[in-house]
Design a protein around this motif. Structure first.
Motif, PDB file in Angstrom:
ATOM      1  N   ALA A  16      50.173 -21.249   2.084  1.00 26.35           N
ATOM      2  CA  ALA A  16      49.779 -21.492   3.365  1.00 26.35           C
ATOM      3  C   ALA A  16      49.593 -20.384   4.505  1.00 26.35           C
ATOM      4  CB  ALA A  16      49.320 -22.642   3.942  1.00 26.35           C
ATOM      5  N   VAL A  17      49.438 -19.627   4.660  1.00 25.14           N
ATOM      6  CA  VAL A  17      49.482 -18.220   6.049  1.00 25.14           C
ATOM      7  C   VAL A  17      48.903 -19.091   7.518  1.00 25.14           C
ATOM      8  CG1 VAL A  17      49.334 -16.470   5.922  1.00 25.14           C
ATOM      9  CG2 VAL A  17      50.118 -17.040   3.943  1.00 25.14           C
ATOM     10  N   ARG A  18      48.940 -18.257   8.386  1.00 27.75           N
ATOM     11  CA  ARG A  18      48.739 -18.360   9.187  1.00 27.75           C
ATOM     12  C   ARG A  18      48.880 -17.496  10.213  1.00 27.75           C
ATOM     13  NH1 ARG A  18      45.868 -22.488  13.397  1.00 27.75           N
ATOM     14  NH2 ARG A  18      46.899 -22.018  15.787  1.00 27.75           N
ATOM     15  N   VAL A  19      47.885 -16.526  10.928  1.00 31.54           N
ATOM     16  CA  VAL A  19      48.127 -15.585  11.749  1.00 31.54           C
ATOM     17  C   VAL A  19      47.370 -15.202  13.396  1.00 31.54           C
ATOM     18  CG1 VAL A  19      47.694 -12.997  12.086  1.00 31.54           C
ATOM     19  CG2 VAL A  19      48.202 -13.940   9.711  1.00 31.54           C
ATOM     20  N   GLU A  20      47.751 -15.473  14.285  1.00 33.03           N
ATOM     21  CA  GLU A  20      47.366 -15.825  15.229  1.00 33.03           C
ATOM     22  C   GLU A  20      46.779 -14.604  15.930  1.00 33.03           C
ATOM     23  OE1 GLU A  20      48.895 -18.009  18.303  1.00 33.03           O
ATOM     24  OE2 GLU A  20      49.048 -19.579  16.867  1.00 33.03           O
ATOM     25  N   VAL A  21      45.570 -13.881  16.242  1.00 32.12           N
ATOM     26  CA  VAL A  21      45.435 -12.635  16.948  1.00 32.12           C
ATOM     27  C   VAL A  21      44.529 -13.137  18.672  1.00 32.12           C
ATOM     28  CG1 VAL A  21      43.519 -10.996  16.581  1.00 32.12           C
ATOM     29  CG2 VAL A  21      43.893 -12.478  15.007  1.00 32.12           C
ATOM     30  N   ALA A  22      45.679 -11.881  19.669  1.00 31.67           N
ATOM     31  CA  ALA A  22      45.416 -12.547  20.041  1.00 31.67           C
ATOM     32  C   ALA A  22      44.184 -11.783  20.732  1.00 31.67           C
ATOM     33  CB  ALA A  22      46.561 -11.401  21.345  1.00 31.67           C
ATOM     34  N   ALA A  23      43.662 -12.177  22.367  1.00 35.61           N
ATOM     35  CA  ALA A  23      42.431 -11.840  22.732  1.00 35.61           C
ATOM     36  C   ALA A  23      42.324 -10.369  23.034  1.00 35.61           C
ATOM     37  CB  ALA A  23      42.130 -12.762  23.342  1.00 35.61           C
ATOM     38  N   GLY A  24      41.051  -9.497  22.329  1.00 37.01           N
ATOM     39  CA  GLY A  24      41.243  -8.276  22.532  1.00 37.01           C
ATOM     40  C   GLY A  24      42.243  -7.133  21.710  1.00 37.01           C
ATOM     41  N   SER A  25      42.051  -7.584  20.815  1.00 37.12           N
ATOM     42  CA  SER A  25      42.854  -7.425  19.761  1.00 37.12           C
ATOM     43  C   SER A  25      42.046  -7.463  18.395  1.00 37.12           C
ATOM     44  CB  SER A  25      45.007  -7.619  19.654  1.00 37.12           C
ATOM     45  OG  SER A  25      44.688  -8.707  19.476  1.00 37.12           O
ATOM     46  N   ALA A  26      42.901  -6.953  17.527  1.00 33.90           N
ATOM     47  CA  ALA A  26      42.507  -7.754  15.862  1.00 33.90           C
ATOM     48  C   ALA A  26      43.302  -7.822  15.278  1.00 33.90           C
ATOM     49  CB  ALA A  26      42.113  -5.969  15.214  1.00 33.90           C
ATOM     50  N   GLY A  27      43.987  -8.816  14.272  1.00 35.12           N
ATOM     51  CA  GLY A  27      44.521  -8.874  13.247  1.00 35.12           C
ATOM     52  C   GLY A  27      43.527  -9.119  11.800  1.00 35.12           C
ATOM     53  N   VAL A 124      35.319  -1.306  17.421  1.00 37.97           N
ATOM     54  CA  VAL A 124      36.078  -0.615  15.802  1.00 37.97           C
ATOM     55  C   VAL A 124      38.034   0.279  15.801  1.00 37.97           C
ATOM     56  CG1 VAL A 124      35.233   1.829  15.278  1.00 37.97           C
ATOM     57  CG2 VAL A 124      33.402   0.124  15.697  1.00 37.97           C
ATOM     58  N   GLU A 125      37.570   0.372  17.075  1.00 34.79           N
ATOM     59  CA  GLU A 125      38.978   1.386  17.668  1.00 34.79           C
ATOM     60  C   GLU A 125      40.014  -0.023  17.494  1.00 34.79           C
ATOM     61  OE1 GLU A 125      35.859   3.536  18.987  1.00 34.79           O
ATOM     62  OE2 GLU A 125      36.749   1.618  19.310  1.00 34.79           O
ATOM     63  N   ALA A 126      39.311  -1.345  18.082  1.00 30.47           N
ATOM     64  CA  ALA A 126      41.233  -1.691  17.263  1.00 30.47           C
ATOM     65  C   ALA A 126      40.991  -2.764  15.851  1.00 30.47           C
ATOM     66  CB  ALA A 126      40.581  -3.741  18.041  1.00 30.47           C
ATOM     67  N   VAL A 127      40.001  -2.173  14.908  1.00 30.37           N
ATOM     68  CA  VAL A 127      40.143  -2.306  13.069  1.00 30.37           C
ATOM     69  C   VAL A 127      40.687  -1.138  12.983  1.00 30.37           C
ATOM     70  CG1 VAL A 127      38.469  -2.928  11.117  1.00 30.37           C
ATOM     71  CG2 VAL A 127      37.869  -4.165  13.357  1.00 30.37           C
ATOM     72  N   GLN A 128      39.850  -0.008  13.407  1.00 29.81           N
ATOM     73  CA  GLN A 128      41.185   1.115  12.865  1.00 29.81           C
ATOM     74  C   GLN A 128      42.187   1.176  13.296  1.00 29.81           C
ATOM     75  OE1 GLN A 128      39.702   3.071  10.926  1.00 29.81           O
ATOM     76  NE2 GLN A 128      41.263   3.559  10.050  1.00 29.81           N
ATOM     77  N   ALA A 129      42.778   0.630  13.999  1.00 30.27           N
ATOM     78  CA  ALA A 129      44.109   0.145  14.247  1.00 30.27           C
ATOM     79  C   ALA A 129      44.800  -0.328  13.910  1.00 30.27           C
ATOM     80  CB  ALA A 129      44.311   0.365  16.047  1.00 30.27           C
TER      81      ALA A 129
END
Length: 213
Positions: A16-27, A124-129
């Motif tokens: 199992a894998v878990r990734v936390e994505v902070a508010a205002g970002s992308a993961g 859009v910019e967050a996903v591209q980053a």
């Protein structure tokens, strides 16, 4: 129930894998065919704009447009198959504590947010980053599936934003049927009532019992 049944694969079980994505970002998180994807709100009012890209063909991606046509619905419901731009199933929605998600609106951009008086990076910019961080080139960035966002479609075709009622701990769980890279943006959407960025967690597991909590 589909989520309880892991499709036959020729690979060994994965941890199992878990990734936390902070508010205002992308993961991002990568899943293999047969695994479960869980997306959980960690803060009240969170919106998770979900993008998916095939691990086998850069021209293939999760498509909200084809999903609407394939299912003849603009409402995402339990048991619904989410498909790619070749109308092949990518995953099936199983457990869903919210029941309100958007299949109509595009991802925000930084320029659009500025024009509306918001600060911060657009989806859009967050996903591209995040794609750049992964060293991944995608020929097209499709529109997302906006999990946890609530809008309604009036009889005359008007889209009316509704107040987001998501609470920390709300989640959706899907069974993935293709090898995929998923990216989620938690940036401001610019959509009234759904414009407060909130953190989310992305988890992958083989079975429901493998998820923490």
């Amino acid at each position: 129930m589909l989520l309880m049944k892991n499709p036959a694969t020729d690979r060994a079980p994965l941890p199992a894998v878990r990734v936390e994505v902070a508010a205002g970002s992308a993961g991002s998180i990568a899943l293999k065919r047969g695994q479960l994807l869980r997306i959980e709100a960690l803060e009240d009012g969170a919106v998770a704009s979900l993008f998916g890209f095939s691990e086998n063909d850069p021209m293939v991606h999760l498509s909200v447009h084809h999903t609407r046509v394939f299912s003849n619905s603009y409402v995402l419901g339990s048991g619904m198959r989410l498909v790619n731009n070749r109308r092949r199933p990518v995953m099936v929605l199983g457990k869903d504590s919210v029941g309100r998600h958007d299949l109509l609106l595009p991802a925000s951009t930084s320029a659009y947010l500025r024009s509306k008086g918001y600060d911060g990076m657009g989806c859009v910019e967050a996903v591209q980053a995040e794609l750049d961080r992964l060293g991944r080139q995608q020929p097209k960035l499709p529109d997302p599936i906006n999990l946890f966002m609530h809008v309604s479609l009036e009889r005359d075709g008007t889209i009316i934003p509704q107040s987001n009622t998501v609470k920390a701990g709300d989640k959706v769980t899907c069974r993935v049927v293709q090898d995929m890279l998923f990216i989620v943006s938690t940036c401001c959407t610019g959509v009234e009532g759904n414009d407060k960025p909130g953190a989310v967690a992305l988890s992958a597991a083989e079975n429901l019992s493998d998820f923490a909590g």
